[in-house]
Design an enzyme around this catalytic site. Sequence first.
Site, PDB file in Angstrom:
ATOM      1  N   ASN A   1      -4.843  24.587 -14.602  1.00  0.00           N
ATOM      2  CA  ASN A   1      -4.130  24.491 -13.322  1.00  0.00           C
ATOM      3  C   ASN A   1      -2.667  24.107 -13.498  1.00  0.00           C
ATOM      4  OD1 ASN A   1      -3.955  23.959 -10.277  1.00  0.00           O
ATOM      5  ND2 ASN A   1      -3.471  21.954 -11.144  1.00  0.00           N
TER       6      ASN A   1
ATOM      7  N   LYS B   1       2.887  34.139 -14.605  1.00  0.00           N
ATOM      8  CA  LYS B   1       1.708  34.237 -13.727  1.00  0.00           C
ATOM      9  C   LYS B   1       1.075  35.626 -13.833  1.00  0.00           C
ATOM     10  CE  LYS B   1       1.866  30.007 -12.179  1.00  0.00           C
ATOM     11  NZ  LYS B   1       0.836  29.020 -12.524  1.00  0.00           N
TER      12      LYS B   1
ATOM     13  N   SER C   1      -0.334  32.935  -9.238  1.00  0.00           N
ATOM     14  CA  SER C   1       0.474  32.786  -8.022  1.00  0.00           C
ATOM     15  C   SER C   1       0.673  34.173  -7.433  1.00  0.00           C
ATOM     16  CB  SER C   1       1.838  32.183  -8.365  1.00  0.00           C
ATOM     17  OG  SER C   1       2.737  32.351  -7.279  1.00  0.00           O
TER      18      SER C   1
ATOM     19  N   ASP D   1       0.099  15.933 -22.295  1.00  0.00           N
ATOM     20  CA  ASP D   1       0.820  17.174 -21.987  1.00  0.00           C
ATOM     21  C   ASP D   1      -0.094  18.387 -22.184  1.00  0.00           C
ATOM     22  OD1 ASP D   1       2.493  19.351 -21.858  1.00  0.00           O
ATOM     23  OD2 ASP D   1       3.993  18.546 -23.240  1.00  0.00           O
ATOM     24  N   ALA D   2      -0.381  19.095 -21.100  1.00  0.00           N
ATOM     25  CA  ALA D   2      -1.307  20.234 -21.135  1.00  0.00           C
ATOM     26  C   ALA D   2      -0.724  21.455 -21.852  1.00  0.00           C
ATOM     27  CB  ALA D   2      -1.724  20.609 -19.718  1.00  0.00           C
TER      28      ALA D   2
ATOM     29  N   ILE E   1      -3.088  20.919  -5.864  1.00  0.00           N
ATOM     30  CA  ILE E   1      -4.266  21.791  -5.893  1.00  0.00           C
ATOM     31  C   ILE E   1      -5.299  21.287  -6.896  1.00  0.00           C
ATOM     32  CG2 ILE E   1      -5.032  24.114  -6.544  1.00  0.00           C
ATOM     33  CD1 ILE E   1      -2.240  25.123  -5.493  1.00  0.00           C
TER      34      ILE E   1
ATOM     35  N   GLY F   1      -3.242  19.146 -15.002  1.00  0.00           N
ATOM     36  CA  GLY F   1      -2.258  18.953 -13.930  1.00  0.00           C
ATOM     37  C   GLY F   1      -2.900  18.581 -12.614  1.00  0.00           C
TER      38      GLY F   1
ATOM     39  N   TYR G   1       8.815  32.291 -14.235  1.00  0.00           N
ATOM     40  CA  TYR G   1       7.560  31.834 -13.630  1.00  0.00           C
ATOM     41  C   TYR G   1       6.681  33.023 -13.232  1.00  0.00           C
ATOM     42  CZ  TYR G   1       4.621  29.429 -10.105  1.00  0.00           C
ATOM     43  OH  TYR G   1       3.574  28.931  -9.360  1.00  0.00           O
TER      44      TYR G   1
END
Length: 256
Positions: free
Chosen positions: A93, A163, A146, A66-67, A18, A13, A159
Amino acid sequence: MNNFSQQTAIITGAGTGIGFAIAKALVQQGANVLLNDYDEALAHKAAFAIQQEGERTGQCEACFGDASDVQFIQFMVDTAVNRFGSVDIAIANAGITIFGDIFTTTPESFQKIVDLNLRGSFFLAQMAARQMRAQQRGGSVLFMSSVVGHQAHPGLPVYSMTKAGLEMLAKQLVIDFSPLGITVNAIAPGATLTERTLDDPTYIPIWSRITPMGRPATVEDITNAALFLIAPASRHITGQSLVVDGGWTSISPPPV
Ligand SMILES: NC(=O)c1ccc[n+]([C@@H]2O[C@H](COP(=O)([O-])OP(=O)(O)OC[C@H]3O[C@@H](n4cnc5c(N)ncnc54)[C@H](O)[C@@H]3O)[C@@H](O)[C@H]2O)c1
């Protein structure tokens, strides 16, 4: 500086934001970087821009795909080895944010977030570490967490769960990776200025007001932390999560 010469990094990504900033800094400091993004044009544009940098001592090559796709992750590892001879650093990432509370979250959006944030990161760590194990000279794995992996935030139940999961995974993998000399850590950025977050015109004023340091992070702030954790000099730091948030998660709202 050539802190990362003779080292090969995979960063997912990294077409923008970042990941792109970390890729650029690593190439400037001597690493060879396989730069992944699932946007083909963006991956090539990003790698080309890094190759144009006058200061660099490493090389950058695009690898689009696609990761979250496990077969593609193995392809990235194989490509890095074929192109640069090794995999020494793996930075998971790529991560997706889809807003919605518990009542509006669909099984499809749940799956999409978990597939990229958790499955993609897990299998990049696994497949990169298998290669590092074969090379017998250690390495480092970095997860992009995050602050919401520590502190609840409206509209991010899936999400934030992923994380928090990545930070636990970093601790868990200490067991399997330490005997191989592989470190595994996470960074937990707070609000960070990227092309994506800058789409919101209220982003800078709001985060400047509520962040104790008076501004959101820049991608360089996050890059500096990433390079610290993956640097050869940090080889005894593992299983850790480093919060880079200008102090936001250190405080609670004052009673006003
Ligand atoms: N920006 C922030 O404020 C912030 C804060 C905390 C954590 N993070 C985390 O940092 C990481 C990077 O965030 P960002 O804001 O710089 O990135 P971003 O969301 O802007 O995305 C960066 C790149 O990832 C690519 N991408 C998306 N899905 C992909 C996939 N399946 N495979 C390969 N590439 C894919 C996109 O095309 C994009 O170019 C993420 O894991 C994110 O959750 C960001």
